[in-house]
Write a protein that holds these residues in place. Sequence first.
Motif, short mmCIF file in Angstrom:
data_model
loop_
_atom_site.label_atom_id
_atom_site.label_comp_id
_atom_site.label_asym_id
_atom_site.label_seq_id
_atom_site.Cartn_x
_atom_site.Cartn_y
_atom_site.Cartn_z
N PRO A 105 0.82 -1.21 0.00
CA PRO A 105 0.00 0.00 0.00
C PRO A 105 0.86 1.27 0.00
O PRO A 105 1.86 1.36 0.72
CB PRO A 105 -0.81 -0.12 1.30
CG PRO A 105 -0.93 -1.60 1.51
CD PRO A 105 0.41 -2.13 1.08
N SER A 108 1.38 2.79 3.46
CA SER A 108 1.97 1.99 4.54
C SER A 108 3.34 2.55 4.90
O SER A 108 3.96 3.27 4.11
CB SER A 108 2.11 0.53 4.09
OG SER A 108 3.11 0.42 3.09
N THR A 131 -7.49 -0.80 -1.18
CA THR A 131 -6.46 0.12 -0.71
C THR A 131 -5.54 0.47 -1.87
O THR A 131 -5.15 -0.42 -2.62
CB THR A 131 -5.63 -0.56 0.40
OG1 THR A 131 -6.50 -0.94 1.45
CG2 THR A 131 -4.54 0.36 0.93
N TYR A 191 -2.44 0.72 -3.89
CA TYR A 191 -1.11 0.12 -3.89
C TYR A 191 -0.23 0.83 -4.89
O TYR A 191 -0.71 1.48 -5.82
CB TYR A 191 -1.18 -1.35 -4.29
CG TYR A 191 -1.42 -2.31 -3.16
CD1 TYR A 191 -0.43 -3.19 -2.74
CD2 TYR A 191 -2.66 -2.36 -2.52
CE1 TYR A 191 -0.65 -4.09 -1.71
CE2 TYR A 191 -2.89 -3.27 -1.49
CZ TYR A 191 -1.88 -4.13 -1.09
OH TYR A 191 -2.10 -5.01 -0.08
#
Length: 159
Positions: free
Chosen positions: A64, A67, A125, A127
């Motif tokens: 992601p 992240s 999500t 990426y």
Amino acid sequence: MTTAPECPSAGGAPRPRSRRRRDTEHRLAHDTDVWVASAAPDGAPHLVPLSFDWDGETLLMATPAGSPTGRNLAATGVVRLGLGHTRDVTVIDGRVEVLEIGALPPERGDRFAARAGFDPRGADTPYRWFRVRPHRVQAWREENELAERELMRGGVWLG
């Protein structure tokens, strides 16, 4: 998952560089996951396992965008990867190219999805792809292989 041959018991003769390179290339071609060590711009470390695909020159990973790993790789452009287990480890230092999830040709994304067992292109999500070009590769099993552990320097395989 297919892996390189198990390491011999402690005290075995060190492998020549050519054998270590073959073992490393086997792991790159057949292993699915790699430990990804990144650091935030302030130096805070982060370590996670990610799936990867090796095309013979680069490792392709996806995580992601928001992240800690995604932010770190995008901010610093460098990564250290750990492949294998502690008694037969390959450490790869590389430079990171960040790609938006739609930037790769479909067949490249399909290859990653088949190998990794998941397709980040369809995730809820957001990426990104992270393509790593190795510039230093080291591999060793025991202390007796430490002296000649460097297999790649400056992006060029040695011997």
